[in-house]
Design an enzyme around this catalytic site. Structure first.
Site, PDB file in Angstrom:
ATOM      1  N   SER A 490      -5.696  14.238  -9.427  1.00 33.83           N
ATOM      2  CA  SER A 490      -6.886  13.518  -8.975  1.00 33.83           C
ATOM      3  C   SER A 490      -7.859  13.376 -10.154  1.00 33.83           C
ATOM      4  O   SER A 490      -7.477  12.800 -11.166  1.00 33.83           O
ATOM      5  CB  SER A 490      -7.508  14.236  -7.786  1.00 33.83           C
ATOM      6  OG  SER A 490      -8.389  13.387  -7.096  1.00 33.83           O
ATOM      7  N   ASP A 576      -0.974   7.235  -0.877  1.00 29.11           N
ATOM      8  CA  ASP A 576      -2.263   7.732  -1.347  1.00 29.11           C
ATOM      9  C   ASP A 576      -3.212   6.547  -1.457  1.00 29.11           C
ATOM     10  O   ASP A 576      -3.053   5.709  -2.341  1.00 29.11           O
ATOM     11  CB  ASP A 576      -2.087   8.415  -2.700  1.00 29.11           C
ATOM     12  CG  ASP A 576      -3.365   9.047  -3.229  1.00 29.11           C
ATOM     13  OD1 ASP A 576      -4.433   8.828  -2.625  1.00 29.11           O
ATOM     14  OD2 ASP A 576      -3.283   9.761  -4.239  1.00 29.11           O
ATOM     15  N   HIS A 608      -2.175  11.838  -0.962  1.00 25.59           N
ATOM     16  CA  HIS A 608      -2.796  12.443  -2.149  1.00 25.59           C
ATOM     17  C   HIS A 608      -2.227  13.841  -2.405  1.00 25.59           C
ATOM     18  O   HIS A 608      -2.392  14.388  -3.490  1.00 25.59           O
ATOM     19  CB  HIS A 608      -4.314  12.503  -1.925  1.00 25.59           C
ATOM     20  CG  HIS A 608      -5.133  12.596  -3.180  1.00 25.59           C
ATOM     21  ND1 HIS A 608      -5.015  11.714  -4.233  1.00 25.59           N
ATOM     22  CD2 HIS A 608      -6.096  13.474  -3.562  1.00 25.59           C
ATOM     23  CE1 HIS A 608      -5.866  12.033  -5.189  1.00 25.59           C
ATOM     24  NE2 HIS A 608      -6.528  13.112  -4.819  1.00 25.59           N
TER      25      HIS A 608
END
Length: 631
Positions: A490, A576, A608
């Site tokens: 991320s 995601d 994610h």
């Protein structure tokens, strides 16, 4: 006798050396505990244990009861009658629950009923997808049901959600103490207005009148986690600023018509809270100095008694959930970088701990564990930064070890003593790597100012903090300076992409999972636009906004690809929608076309995160396979 003693010492050493180490396979055998509450008779804790099955590619759950003061756990076939039903009104005449209700037309067949085999989605505003799901016109609604099974949708015809998507549950709605009202959390905005706002509110539905009132309309940020005190005062968590999902989180109590902020003068942010049984104190969890600890704050009402926040626990661990109280003890879950969550009791008077459950204790007792050290590193602007250093089992300072810089996501995620089932420091260190995990700029637990310094400065001081951490540990003789890697997901993936363009040959390899590679296309495809609006300072077309131009140009990893020269492994879930798949595709394509050794691992059905057991094992094996190839 001396000879015998030497032999015994030698055998003892061999025994220690022969212990197992944590492996990916072993990690995916660990049970994962979820406390459900204290039994009605206050004698037992009820909890669930979910254990992954690699063969079945799913997790299987069992339910248990354990004496509140410790003892042998008993498996339960049925548990709901043992704990109070918080979804039932105080008079027992009503229950509250939630379900999805079709509200909006979004499907082709909604508009053209005769074309019922069409596979079409039609939108005229944002919020058309969220986390890992496309909006099909359904919304979560709070439902109350009487003792004759008659249902009332208290949000009838409203295109809004309660519980909140994607992660809200029955904690998003509660009964008033007298059972006459339901209080629920909702962000009553839709389409594009929904995507750019964090303005959730608490709403009160009156059963008798059928009227709904917004209880927090004066606040423009998050209002969540409603609870009533033992004295019937409504309390909740509140962030002030709309669009800022990582704002300071405070505890608010509405007492005699006045809202009292219990944590406004405390330099931290609250994760969760619960009231003491007598209503005189609020206990809460919060990040502090690379851990998560238990705090208390007194509740003075409208008296002139000063409000004081006090840290109750300290140690190299995280407290992750407050289960409840029993006599002088508070019951919690606790973890550290070497141990997954277990249930503990903490005696508030004696200040001592007792571990109650032992879901994985036998496994850990047979392992040689990594050593976790706390290191303080000076940053380039002269501040002290806490850095966790995880050393391999049976660490030998005379040897040299390959070393990984771990880049945390969020970007405001706390880098505490958490135990992840993917980014697991115990597994990494057990495979022979030193892990360096800096509490860089942007992380909670080091004051509100430190936490806020990441926003609108993604490629600035935080990157210097990373490099300060890896340069500092590299001075140690046991670090192989020719074998450094950087890994993260991320914002941590963004960090890897960015470092790949500025590291000046410090690193020999990179691994980026779901990383932001192109801040401009990220702005155009992510679903929670409030996040990029806040952290990037606005939209990329705001040419007169110096903050946004810096975010979309100087701090954009795609503009540093000309400096890339290091092997990179890129991982992505296709579902995601927070950091969409195109980010990783762009990065992989750039690496390949530049002739850089690179690999792309795509999980078509993951979001994610990586949640399925077999996918998780593939992730772990490919992670270490890449490191063996390149580091």
């Amino acid at each position: 006798m001396k000879k015998i003693a030497l032999i015994l010492i030698s055998m003892s050493g061999l025994s220690a050396m022969s212990q197992e180490i944590m492996t990916p396979e072993l990690l995916w055998k660990l049970g994962r505990i979820s406390p459900l509450g204290i039994s009605n008779d206050n004698k037992n804790i009820i909890y669930k244990v979910s254990t992954p099955s690699i063969d079945e590619n799913k997790s299987n759950s069992k339910y248990y009861s354990i004496p509140i003061n410790g003892g042998k756990a008993s498996e339960l076939k049925e548990y709901t009658s043992l704990i109070s039903d918080k979804n039932k009104s105080s008079d027992g005449k009503w229950t509250v629950s939630h379900k999805e209700v079709k509200i909006n037309n979004t499907l082709g067949k909604d508009y053209y009923p005769t074309l019922d085999k069409s596979d079409v989605l039609i939108y005229d505003g944002l919020d058309y997808r969220h986390w890992d799901t496309y909006n099909n016109g359904n919304h979560n609604h709070v439902i109350i049901t009487d003792d004759k099974n008659k249902e009332i949708d208290i949000m009838k015809n409203e295109p809004f959600d309660s519980p909140q998507k994607p992660f809200g549950g029955d904690e998003d709605y509660i009964w008033s103490p007298d059972g006459s009202k339901v209080i629920y959390v909702s962000k009553k905005k839709e389409k594009t207005a929904y995507a750019i706002s964090t303005n959730t509110d608490l709403y009160e539905y009156n059963l008798k009148s059928g009227i709904t009132e917004n209880l927090t309309k004066s606040n423009s940020g998050y209002d969540v986690a409603p609870q009533f005190s033992p004295n019937s005062d409504l309390s909740w968590l509140q962030m002030k600023r709309d669009g800022y999902e990582a704002d300071k989180n405070d505890i608010i109590v509405r007492h005699k018509g006045t809202d009292i902020n219990l944590t406004s003068n405390w330099d931290g942010t609250v994760d969760s809270f619960t009231w003491s049984n007598d209503g005189r104190k609020v206990y809460f969890l919060a990040p502090i100095n690379g851990t998560k600890q238990l705090f208390e704050v007194n509740f003075p009402g409208l008296t002139k008694i000063a409000i004081r926040v006090k840290q109750i626990t300290e140690g190299q661990f995280d407290i992750n959930q407050i289960i409840g109280f029993h006599e002088e003890k508070v019951l919690v879950t606790r973890s550290d970088m070497n141990h997954a969550n277990e249930i503990f009791s903490y005696n508030l008077n004696k200040k001592d701990w007792k571990q109650l459950t032992n879901i994985n204790t036998e496994i850990y007792n047979n392992l040689s564990l990594p050593k976790i050290e706390k290191r303080i590193v000076k940053t380039t602007d002269g501040k002290d930064m806490l850095v966790w250093v995880i050393l391999p089992p049976n660490f030998d300072a005379k040897k040299k070890y390959p070393t990984l810089l771990y880049c945390q996501g969020g970007p405001q995620g706390a880098l505490s003593q958490f135990y992840s089932f993917r980014w697991n420091f115990q597994v990494m260190a057990s495979q022979g790597y030193i892990v360096v995990a800096p509490n860089r700029r942007g992380m909670p637990g080091h004051g509100v100012s430190w936490n806020e310094e990441i926003s609108k400065d993604w490629g600035g001081q935080a990157m210097d903090d990373y490099l300060s951490a890896i340069d500092d540990i590299s001075q140690e003789n046991y670090v192989d300076k020719t074998r450094l890697g950087a890994v993260g997901a991320s914002y941590g993936g963004y960090s890897v992409f960015y470092l790949a363009g500025i590291h000046k040959n410090r690193f020999k390899t990179f691994i980026a999972h779901a990383g932001i590679f192109n801040t401009q296309s990220m702005y155009g495809t992510t679903e929670e636009v409030f996040f990029t609006n806040w952290d990037m300072g606005g939209a990329y077309w705001e040419k007169n906004n110096s903050l946004t131009q810096k975010a979309y140009n100087e701090f954009n990893p795609i503009n540093l690809v000309n400096n890339w020269n290091t092997p990179i492994f890129i991982i992505q879930g296709a579902k995601d929608y927070r950091v969409p798949v195109g980010q990783s595709q762009e990065a992989f394509q750039a690496a390949q076309l530049k002739g850089i050794k690179s690999r792309f691992m795509l999980f078509p059905e993951e979001n994610h995160w990586i949640l399925k057991p077999q996918n998780g094992l593939v992730w772990q094996h490919e992670f270490f396979k890449w490191l063996k190839e390149t580091l």
